[in-house]
Design a protein around this motif. Structure first.
Motif, PDB file in Angstrom:
ATOM      1  N   PHE A   1     -20.085  13.670   3.406  1.00  0.00           N
ATOM      2  CA  PHE A   1     -19.175  14.386   3.658  1.00  0.00           C
ATOM      3  C   PHE A   1     -19.737  15.613   4.170  1.00  0.00           C
ATOM      4  O   PHE A   1     -20.522  15.878   4.650  1.00  0.00           O
TER       5      PHE A   1
ATOM      6  N   THR B   1     -12.858  19.483   2.322  1.00  0.00           N
ATOM      7  CA  THR B   1     -14.058  18.905   2.354  1.00  0.00           C
ATOM      8  C   THR B   1     -13.734  17.676   3.114  1.00  0.00           C
ATOM      9  O   THR B   1     -12.452  17.155   2.951  1.00  0.00           O
TER      10      THR B   1
ATOM     11  N   LEU C   1     -14.521  13.249   5.062  1.00  0.00           N
ATOM     12  CA  LEU C   1     -15.506  12.228   4.879  1.00  0.00           C
ATOM     13  C   LEU C   1     -15.179  11.552   5.427  1.00  0.00           C
ATOM     14  O   LEU C   1     -13.835  11.486   6.723  1.00  0.00           O
TER      15      LEU C   1
END
Length: 278
Positions: A42, A49, A51
């Motif tokens: 992350f 956020t 990924l």
């Protein structure tokens, strides 16, 4: 006596667990095998956020269908490797005519468990809520967690169940602002630093905040950021001297035993790293 923190210090105190990228762990027995799942991590950008795979592919930003949440940040992983503790924050309460020091911690925050595989999201820490502003610091054995609770413009750590019940004082009100928590490999001790009226100090304790040991702390030094060695036999932490370094741009990296003995700055003649840029 309360410790006076500036804006940068306060934000670091509230959100230090979320400051660095969080790697996705995949223990044996997880839903998808290690061989078929690439390493991922992350990172947070502008309150969102992301990924991404470790090789730079597969970038995606997580979208949470929850109204009135301005920012989202990952905090810690549960032992299964696919559930993640998240923090979200509503629009900030400070702003023009509302001083940061007084109003920022009136901003409501929320804690969540997010499932990476199913995409499900469950709010936690809703029972017996003590304040609007909760900042999770550390998961303890998937059953309980350490949470920074801000009341009366002062931060205090509580050890509580995931649902927020059975909150027990981990630090005492008025002793300073504790943050930078690190769990020992055997999950029996916690290392942390305390921004106290006497300065920044390194402490260890058991999971209840008892049986404390003061590792480092003296005038003219800011000790912070403790981490355990993988075998649990050492602690590493940083030492900033604000007199010659008023901008806090450099710090020494120190090591010691968990009882505070053998404290030293690694020797460069042995090839150890002595200084690092913050």
């Amino acid at each position: 006596m309360q410790t006076k923190l500036n804006r940068r210090q306060f934000l670091a105190a509230a959100f230090v667990p979320m400051a660095a990228g969080v790697s996705c762990r995949s223990p044996v027995g997880a839903r998808q095998s290690r061989a078929s799942r690439p390493a991922r991590f992350f990172f947070v950008s502008r309150g969102q956020t992301a990924l991404i795979n470790a090789d730079g592919t597969g970038l995606r930003y997580l979208e949470f269908d929850v109204p009135n949440q301005a920012t989202w940040q990952p905090v810690d992983f549960f032992a299964d490797g696919y559930r993640v503790l998240f923090l979200s924050m509503e629009p900030r309460s400070d702003g023009p005519g509302r001083p940061f020091e007084e109003y920022y911690t009136q901003t409501p925050t929320h804690l969540w468990i997010y499932d990476l595989e199913s995409g499900s999201l469950k709010e936690i820490a809703t029972r017996d809520r003590m304040a609007a502003f909760y900042a999770p610091q550390l998961l303890l054995e998937d059953e309980r967690m350490l949470v920074q609770v801000f009341r009366h413009q002062a931060g205090q750590i509580f050890n509580m169940n995931l649902d927020g019940s059975d909150a027990r004082e981990f630090t005492r009100a008025g002793e300073g602002l504790p943050y930078g928590f690190s769990l020992s490999p055997d999950k029996r001790r916690v290392a942390w630093h305390l921004a106290s009226p006497a300065g920044y100090q390194i402490w260890t304790s058991d999971l209840t905040g008892s049986r404390r040991i003061k590792i480092a702390g003296e005038g003219g030094h800011l000790y912070f950021g403790p981490v355990w060695s993988p075998d649990g036999n050492w602690l590493a932490y940083q030492d900033c001297q604000p007199g010659p370094d008023p901008g806090h741009d450099w710090s020494d990296v120190c090591v010691s035993r968990p009882d505070g003995s053998e404290q030293r700055v690694p020797d460069p003649r042995r090839g150890d790293v002595v200084r690092r840029h913050l």
